[in-house]
Each structure stands twice: as C-alpha cells, then as structure tokens.
Design an enzyme around this catalytic site. Structure first.
Site, PDB file in Angstrom:
ATOM      1  N   SER A 496       0.834  -1.209   0.000  1.00 20.01           N
ATOM      2  CA  SER A 496       0.000   0.000   0.000  1.00 20.01           C
ATOM      3  C   SER A 496       0.867   1.256   0.000  1.00 20.01           C
ATOM      4  O   SER A 496       0.553   2.231  -0.682  1.00 20.01           O
ATOM      5  CB  SER A 496      -0.940  -0.002   1.213  1.00 20.01           C
ATOM      6  OG  SER A 496      -0.217  -0.178   2.415  1.00 20.01           O
ATOM      7  N   ASN A 499       2.173   1.691  -3.666  1.00 18.47           N
ATOM      8  CA  ASN A 499       1.264   1.677  -4.812  1.00 18.47           C
ATOM      9  C   ASN A 499      -0.068   2.394  -4.627  1.00 18.47           C
ATOM     10  O   ASN A 499      -0.687   2.794  -5.611  1.00 18.47           O
ATOM     11  CB  ASN A 499       0.972   0.221  -5.220  1.00 18.47           C
ATOM     12  CG  ASN A 499       2.215  -0.527  -5.629  1.00 18.47           C
ATOM     13  OD1 ASN A 499       2.884  -0.157  -6.576  1.00 18.47           O
ATOM     14  ND2 ASN A 499       2.543  -1.584  -4.902  1.00 18.47           N
ATOM     15  N   TYR A 500      -0.528   2.547  -3.392  1.00 11.07           N
ATOM     16  CA  TYR A 500      -1.878   3.079  -3.206  1.00 11.07           C
ATOM     17  C   TYR A 500      -1.954   4.327  -2.325  1.00 11.07           C
ATOM     18  O   TYR A 500      -3.007   4.943  -2.228  1.00 11.07           O
ATOM     19  CB  TYR A 500      -2.791   1.991  -2.613  1.00 11.07           C
ATOM     20  CG  TYR A 500      -2.954   0.809  -3.525  1.00 11.07           C
ATOM     21  CD1 TYR A 500      -3.686   0.918  -4.704  1.00 11.07           C
ATOM     22  CD2 TYR A 500      -2.364  -0.411  -3.235  1.00 11.07           C
ATOM     23  CE1 TYR A 500      -3.832  -0.169  -5.563  1.00 11.07           C
ATOM     24  CE2 TYR A 500      -2.492  -1.503  -4.090  1.00 11.07           C
ATOM     25  CZ  TYR A 500      -3.236  -1.368  -5.245  1.00 11.07           C
ATOM     26  OH  TYR A 500      -3.367  -2.434  -6.091  1.00 11.07           O
ATOM     27  N   LEU A 501      -0.848   4.681  -1.686  1.00 13.79           N
ATOM     28  CA  LEU A 501      -0.867   5.843  -0.802  1.00 13.79           C
ATOM     29  C   LEU A 501      -0.169   7.022  -1.466  1.00 13.79           C
ATOM     30  O   LEU A 501       1.009   6.938  -1.816  1.00 13.79           O
ATOM     31  CB  LEU A 501      -0.173   5.503   0.521  1.00 13.79           C
ATOM     32  CG  LEU A 501      -0.827   4.400   1.355  1.00 13.79           C
ATOM     33  CD1 LEU A 501      -0.022   4.138   2.606  1.00 13.79           C
ATOM     34  CD2 LEU A 501      -2.262   4.779   1.718  1.00 13.79           C
TER      35      LEU A 501
END
Length: 542
Positions: A496, A499-501
């Site tokens: 995370s 890639n997602y934060l």
C-alpha cells in the site's frame, strides 16, 4: 467469479491532462533537487508532459545485460543417483544446480515443487540420462549443495580490496547498461539485467512452483528505441527478435517468460521524469474522485433496485470495486460456482460507464482513493505535536496498518518473529532493571540532599535525575518498538505504501510534525517519490 476477479484487478487507470503552468512549477522544483543530473540551460521537466499518448521523442540505450553463461561444476563435485556418481550433460547439470542451491529451502520439501522440477529437469536430460534417472527420491544433490555453500562462504571471506574490485566491475556494467538517453537527457534504467535461469517459486501454494525458468536468449527479446538512434548490439552470434520504435510506451526491451507466459520489461527507474510524472497523475486522479465519490456511490446504490438486471449487476460490481471486492474474492476461494457472478456485463461496458462518471476513473483509482483517504484521516486522528518521535512513528505505522487491513494486505508472521520479540523483551527487562536501580539511587541522593544540602549533593541529584530521565525515554522507545512489531506481525505495509498511498500525505505529515523523511521512506523509495518530496508543503491534505 474467476473471470471477473481478473477483470476488476486489471482495469487500467487512464491518464488525464494537467494544467501546464502547475506542471511547469513542479518540473522546476523536481529538477532543482535532482543532484545526480547536471544543471542545463533548460530543465528537462519544463519540456512538457507526455500528452496524447506520446511518451518520448528520442530514446537510445545499450539493451539489456544478460547473465553469464553456465560455468560447469569442477570434476571433483559429483551428482549421485542411487549412491552412484553420474557425470551429467551440461544442460542437465545446470538445472540440477538450481535444485541443489535450494536444498535448505522449504520449497524443496513440497511435492508439487518436486514433481514440477523433476518433469522439467528430465526434458533437459539426454536419452541415456532419462533411462538412468527415473526417481527424484534416489537423487543426491548434497555434494553440489556443499560446493555452492563453500563458494558463498568464500565470497563472504573476501578481503576489502577483493570486494572493491567486484564493486568496481559491477559499477562499470551499471554505467554501460544502467542508463539511457531520453529526449537528450541521461536517465537511469530500473532493471537492466535479464533474469537468470532458475526454478520458479511463486507465492503460497502456486501450482507451477518448481518449474524451470529457462535462459532468455536475444532472439526472444524485442528492443524499443527511437528511429535513427544507435540500435543496441545483440551478443555475438545472436540477433534480436525485433527492433521497434514505439514512443507511446516507456519500456526499453521486452520478452515473454516461459513459466506463466507473462511479459517482462526493461523499464526506466522510478525516479525518472516519465515515471514520476505518471505517479503524480495517478494520485491526482484519485484526489479528483473525492469531489464526485458521494454522487457515484448514490447512483450505484440506486442501481441495486433497477428493473434491468444489467444495471443491477453494474451497481453491485461498482460497490465491490469501492468497498469489499478483496473480501468477496477471499470468500469465493476453494469454491467452484457453475455460473459467472456477473453474466450480463463486461470489461468494456463497465469501463465506459466509469469514464462517463469521471474521466480516468477505474477500479484502481477507487482503491487508491480509499487507501489515501484512510491514511490521511488516520494520521490526522492519531498524531499530535507533543508526541515523541517514536510515538509519531508508531502513529504513522498504525495509520498505514489501517490501510493495509482495508486493502487486505496480509502476510505470514516472519520466521524470526518470536526470536526477535524475545530479544526485545530481554532488552526491556534489562532496561527496566537499570531504571529501578537509577530510581533507587535518585531517592537516596534526594534524601541526602534534604538532610544537609550542599553543592555536591545538589549536583548528584541533578545527575541522577538526568540518568533516570534518559533511561525512562530509552525504555519507552523499546516498549513502543515492541508494540509496533506485535501489531505489524501479520500485516504487510509495503504494497500500500508504494502503490496506493499518495506520498504527498506522508511528506506533508513529516514536515508538519518534524519527522525525518528517512524514517518513512528508504533511499529507493525517496528516489521513487522525489517529485512528492520536492513539491509538497506541510499543509497538503489529500
């Protein structure tokens, strides 16, 4: 369900165009802090974004670096079958070394790994070898295993000067193959080495574990560079599969690996202009979703009651994308439903609808939006300015864990977990004992000073107070470390975070609460998020 598991996971985030003036500000800032690149009259970041699908104008590189050819085993190192030494043919011997190197790994104890390896290994054998070697259980790789263990120990025992020679040789290869010329600027390449042959491992109980990853040949590789550039020279006696000039993609070379049939690419380093720009755009799309997410959620909830089954399925599919798809996927494991869960919608239909709701919207944008929103909310909730550095870091990791739980990023507890925790407990107990002794000494010093205060007794009280305070801080730090490790036992934070934060959330938090950025991102991660580190102020909110 399997059909749409892949569908949801693989929806591709579409890029959006940004205000050029804002991009120019970002470009100047990023360029200013990239100390590895020379200051030129015109910064590369001012030269425009990759709009209309065009990623670059000129691209030149040396191609990928291949692993060395197989080096045969010495004559005194033997493979044994049924107790008898056998001199294997070179192809069979090379594959045998793959297995021998992994003898101490738990993979080689798994039946599927053993079966896949033995099947692929026999394909590399000569007819005579196949006639002789028929059961893996009768194979003895221990002598080969010992040979490579000894080689490893020899490498560890190398002198500082010997290690320096190897380092310099490696640096020369990196200098030659690890950089490219992109639009007149020198850019670092992320993974310029072709993966060497070996045995496939996979995650968990992967059905293909143990299969042989074959040596990649130049004839399998497609080179991508600009017209008129110096085309990479293939290794002697070989040629490239294809040379193309596609400036709508950012990869430099590609091939297909044999185990799963996946494409592999040589890509630019995460700190490059194109990678940084793409990263920034991804998070900006997710931020824009914040303005429309409530409307989108209201509409897909209304779709649940629609008369048309296609629309109902669309509404439920969007709900899964937004909220609970990972859990649903988990619930469906080990089940074999006869019918597709979503039989009236397809990728094209849903993707078109998502883009009508908001340009660039995709399943990954929802995931990025939810993850980044959660991190921002948790950091705002958990952090206060009066916390110690260790308390702030614990708050950050707790916020990150909340995201990892949301995204279902789990892991098995590390094998060394219990041992490391015991070591930490021992340190805490030792520190507590030291603190108890210091407190006792402080109490005695205060008592003595109270009886007849002198300059000596006053200084003694101050000194012991300082010791107690220092030990208390050290004990608290150890206790916070223990809490952090325990809470992080089965949670994987890396996926995370990378890639997602939105990294600007973390950078702003560090600046606001005086936390060194090195405590959050390592060197590789700081290179990847250099754009965020340079452009973000402490008041940024996702």
């Amino acid at each position: 369900m399997n059909k749409y598991s892949n569908f949801f996971a693989n929806l591709i985030c579409q890029s959006v165009k940004f205000n050029r003036s804002w991009s120019a500000v970002y470009s100047l800032r990023f360029y200013r802090t990239n100390v590895k690149i020379k200051h030129e009259p015109k910064a590369r970041w001012e030269e425009g974004n990759s709009n209309n699908g065009i990623k670059w104008t000129t691209l030149e590189h040396k191609g990928p670096l291949f692993p060395p050819e197989y080096e045969p085993l010495p004559n005194n190192v033997s493979f044994f079958y049924n107790g008898n030494p056998i001199k294997l043919s070179l192809p069979a011997e090379e594959v045998a070394t793959f297995y021998a190197k992994m003898l101490d790994h738990e993979y080689t104890t798994k039946s599927s790994f053993q079966e896949n390896f033995f099947t692929d290994w026999r394909e590399e054998m000569t007819v005579e070898e196949r006639e002789q070697i028929k059961k893996l259980s009768k194979c003895d790789f221990t002598h080969i295993n010992k040979y490579f263990l000894d080689k490893s120990e020899e490498k560890k025992a190398m002198t500082k000067e010997q290690k320096q020679v190897l380092k310099e040789e490696n640096n020369k290869l990196t200098e030659e193959y690890g950089f490219c010329e992109l639009d007149g600027h020198r850019e670092k390449i992320g993974n310029f080495r072709v993966e060497p042959p070996g045995l496939f491992r996979g995650r968990g109980e992967h059905p293909k574990m143990g299969k042989m990853k074959k040596r990649i040949q130049p004839e399998e590789i497609t080179i991508n560079c600009s017209k008129g550039s110096n085309i990479p020279v293939a290794p002697k006696g070989h040629r490239w599969r294809k040379v193309q000039h596609d400036n709508t993609v950012t990869w430099l070379a590609s091939w297909v690996e044999n185990v799963q049939g996946n494409f592999k690419y040589v890509m630019l380093n995460p700190s490059s202009k194109l990678k940084g720009e793409k990263d920034w755009q991804k998070y900006e799309v997710a931020r824009k979703l914040k303005l429309k997410v409530e409307t989108i959620r209201r509409l897909y909830r209304e779709d649940w009651k629609n008369r048309e089954m296609k629309t109902r399925q669309r509404g439920v599919a969007l709900y899964f994308i937004d909220k609970v798809f990972k859990n649903l996927k988990l619930f469906m494991e080990n089940k074999e439903p006869e019918d597709d869960l979503f039989d009236r919608i397809n990728t094209t239909y849903l993707n078109k609808y998502l883009n009508q709701s908001m340009p660039g919207l995709s399943a990954k944008v929802f995931r990025t939006f939810n993850a980044s929103t959660t991190l921002q909310e948790q950091l705002n909730k958990l952090t206060t300015a009066d916390m110690s550095l260790e308390e702030k870091l614990l708050s950050y990791n707790r916020a990150n864990r909340a995201v990892a739980i949301l995204c279902n990023h789990q892991r098995a507890a590390p094998k060394t977990f219990e041992k490391s925790m015991q070591n930490l407990q021992d340190k805490i107990a030792q520190k507590q004992q030291q603190l108890d002794v210091a407190k006792k000494e402080l109490k005695e010093a205060q008592k003595e000073h109270k009886k007849g205060g002198t300059e000596r007794t006053r200084k003694l009280v101050e000194k012991t107070e300082s010791v107690v305070k220092r030990l208390e801080e050290q004990l608290k730090k150890l206790q916070l470390q223990m809490t952090d490790r325990e809470e992080n036992k089965v949670i994987a934070l890396g996926t995370s975070k990378l890639n997602y934060l939105d990294p600007r959330i973390s950078v702003a938090w560090c600046r606001k609460f005086n936390v060194p950025i090195e405590k959050i991102y390592n060197k590789t991660q700081r290179d990847k998020f250099a754009w965020a580190i340079d452009m973000t102020e402490e008041d940024f909110q996702f």
